[in-house]
Design a protein around this motif. Structure first.
Motif, short mmCIF file in Angstrom:
data_model
loop_
_atom_site.label_atom_id
_atom_site.label_comp_id
_atom_site.label_asym_id
_atom_site.label_seq_id
_atom_site.Cartn_x
_atom_site.Cartn_y
_atom_site.Cartn_z
N VAL A 15 0.73 -1.09 -0.11
CA VAL A 15 0.11 -0.03 0.08
C VAL A 15 0.83 1.35 -0.01
CG1 VAL A 15 -1.66 1.40 1.33
CG2 VAL A 15 -1.88 -1.29 1.15
N SER A 16 1.98 1.24 0.61
CA SER A 16 2.86 2.28 0.95
C SER A 16 3.79 2.83 -0.10
CB SER A 16 3.70 2.33 2.33
OG SER A 16 3.11 2.07 3.20
N MET A 48 2.04 2.84 -3.93
CA MET A 48 1.34 4.17 -4.51
C MET A 48 2.30 5.26 -5.27
SD MET A 48 -2.01 4.04 -3.60
CE MET A 48 -2.85 3.16 -2.78
N LYS A 101 1.27 10.69 -10.95
CA LYS A 101 0.16 10.87 -10.62
C LYS A 101 -0.47 11.85 -11.73
CE LYS A 101 -0.10 8.99 -6.95
NZ LYS A 101 -0.88 7.57 -6.59
N ASP A 134 -5.11 2.92 -8.03
CA ASP A 134 -4.63 2.60 -6.75
C ASP A 134 -4.76 0.91 -6.27
OD1 ASP A 134 -4.57 5.14 -6.10
OD2 ASP A 134 -6.20 5.19 -4.63
N VAL A 152 -0.83 -1.38 -6.10
CA VAL A 152 -0.73 -2.11 -5.04
C VAL A 152 -0.46 -3.64 -5.21
CG1 VAL A 152 -1.70 -2.96 -2.76
CG2 VAL A 152 -2.08 -0.54 -3.48
N THR A 179 2.20 12.22 -0.65
CA THR A 179 1.01 11.27 -0.44
C THR A 179 -0.15 11.99 0.42
OG1 THR A 179 2.56 9.24 -0.01
CG2 THR A 179 0.57 9.39 0.87
N PHE A 217 -7.15 6.27 0.85
CA PHE A 217 -6.73 6.09 -0.75
C PHE A 217 -8.14 5.44 -1.21
CE2 PHE A 217 -2.39 5.95 1.10
CZ PHE A 217 -1.85 6.68 0.17
N SER A 275 -6.13 10.00 -6.73
CA SER A 275 -5.16 9.70 -7.87
C SER A 275 -5.68 9.20 -8.99
CB SER A 275 -4.66 8.13 -7.23
OG SER A 275 -4.15 7.93 -5.88
N VAL A 306 -7.58 -1.32 0.50
CA VAL A 306 -6.92 -0.20 -0.08
C VAL A 306 -7.84 1.01 0.44
CG1 VAL A 306 -6.52 1.26 -1.96
CG2 VAL A 306 -5.53 -1.01 -1.88
N ARG A 339 -4.13 8.00 4.49
CA ARG A 339 -2.81 8.67 4.11
C ARG A 339 -1.77 8.89 5.14
NH1 ARG A 339 -3.00 10.35 -1.31
NH2 ARG A 339 -4.90 10.07 -2.54
#
Length: 422
Positions: free
Chosen positions: A35-36, A39, A44, A52, A56, A169, A236, A241, A386, A391
């Motif tokens: 997840v971290s 992203m 973007k 998203d 992941v 983020t 998220f 995103s 997710v 965030r």
């Protein structure tokens, strides 16, 4: 007979107790890193739709491919695979180069994503070819001549990149808030990151880190529900995103439902899957950025691998045969190239955790197999978890890891080896 059966039962319980802790911690780490760091995989842009869960899943699959190879070919029972997050800045350059290419101005979202992931597959494939050359010529040990301080200097840059990523983020989510300022969230992330760093320094336990991050996730979800926070700003899986705009009062269940249509999207990004027809190979292979990033990524990957393996050998006092480990890592990157995901390796932090929790050099071999299986199974749940990830938690994780890099690679180098050349 009863005594024999009891002895057998106790032996099996002992094995489970030895396997469960490192496997559980490793899988949780993989999910949080997915997840971290996931992203950060794609630039973007409003041109990239519903990404998203895709990024992941991609990042976790890179970890899983490295774990499968480590379980099959590594010379150490406690080897744990992971995606090479040191390459994330370069992956970002590669993705931005494709996104901003004049030849891609009329490209659809599917074409952009498929071409970017084909670029990641190309990098992974070149890492594999490099490992084949190195091991065929028995040159694995040649990289031991690279000064450790050079490698630490590179990691210090990654620490700064993670600091920047923490702010990015939060700012991407708060671009949709009324005032557009992530100041409050940034203060929360800094406080939480400082607490994580101090607690980790005191306790030196991976269980603490995992428990801390899970508690942050739970607390933020409860707080968001109680305070009626806009989920598309604080979490998220929303419009931050580039996805379709969601209402500010979207709840957890609605957030999960809105992300479910991303689940099959990875099949359209995998270069050797249906997305083959979407990849613009001429743009990808004809770009100097592609080959510049690939060359830099191969070299950086090699340095990261050598640094981690040499340090792992020094800490565990277990002799590491670099050529054997390079073959294992090469296999992991061949699998990554076939799936269209970024390169992987065996990060020292993951390996040390397994070493400490699993019984050192006597860690059961099946531990790595279980980590691989449950990590792959975890990809099926990305659309569920997710939207639940705040965030602030990801920013906290980036700040913690960035501080570790800067502490290890700048502060301690200055304290222990302060020299003009260093």
């Amino acid at each position: 007979n009863d005594t024999a059966e009891m002895g057998y039962f106790e032996a099996q319980v002992a094995v489970v107790k030895q396997i469960a802790p490192p496997a559980l911690v490793a899988v949780l780490v993989n999910m949080i890193q997915g997840v971290s760091f996931g992203m950060l995989l794609l630039p973007k842009s409003s041109r990239l739709i519903n990404t998203d869960s895709l990024v992941v899943t991609s990042y976790i699959l890179s970890i899983a491919m490295g774990q499968i190879a480590a379980s099959m070919r590594s010379g150490m029972n406690f080897t744990v695979g992971g995606a090479t997050y040191e390459l994330l800045p370069m992956m970002g350059v590669l993705g931005s180069g494709i996104l901003n290419s004049p030849e891609m101005a009329d490209a659809s979202s599917d074409e952009l994503i498929a071409t970017i992931f084909a670029g990641y597959a190309l990098v992974s494939g070149c890492v594999y070819l490099w490992s084949v050359v190195m091991t065929s010529l028995n040159l694995g040990n040649a990289f031991r001549v690279v000064p450790l301080v050079v490698l630490k200097g590179a990691l210090a840059g990654i620490g700064l990149f993670l600091y920047k990523s923490a702010y990015t983020t939060l700012s991407e989510g708060f671009a949709h808030s009324p005032d557009g300022s992530p100041t409050v969230a940034m203060v929360m992330a800094v406080v939480l990151g400082a607490g994580l760093f101090i607690g980790d320094e005191k306790l030196k336990s991976p269980f603490f880190v995992m428990t801390y991050l899970i508690m942050v996730i739970i607390s933020m979800n409860l707080f968001a529900h109680a305070a009626d926070l806009p989920r598309d700003v604080w979490f998220f899986g929303s419009s931050a995103s580039g996805e379709v705009e969601a209402p500010h009062d979207q709840g957890v269940v609605q957030g999960v439902e809105s992300a479910e249509n991303e689940g099959s999207f990875f099949s359209r990004a995998c270069p050797l899957g249906p997305a083959m027809v979407h990849v613009r190979w001429g743009v990808l292979l004809g770009s100097s950025t592609t080959w510049g990033v690939t060359l830099g990524a191969v070299f950086t990957h090699q340095l990261s691998v050598i640094m981690d393996l040499v340090n792992l050998e020094a800490i565990t006092r277990f002799p590491v045969e670099l050529n054997t480990e390079l073959k294992s890592i090469g296999t992991g990157n061949l699998l990554a190239a076939l799936l269209g995901v970024m390169p992987n390796y065996t990060p020292i932090s993951n390996c040390l955790t397994c070493f400490k929790l699993g019984g050192g050099k006597d860690t059961p071999r099946i531990t790595g197999v279980l980590i691989a299986v449950f990590t792959i199974l975890g990809t099926s749940a990305t659309t569920l978890f997710v939207p639940l990830i705040p965030r602030v938690m990801v920013a906290c994780y980036f700040l913690w890891l960035g501080t570790i890099f800067l502490d290890e690679c700048v502060v301690r180098v200055a304290q222990e080896r302060f020299h003009v050349a260093d």
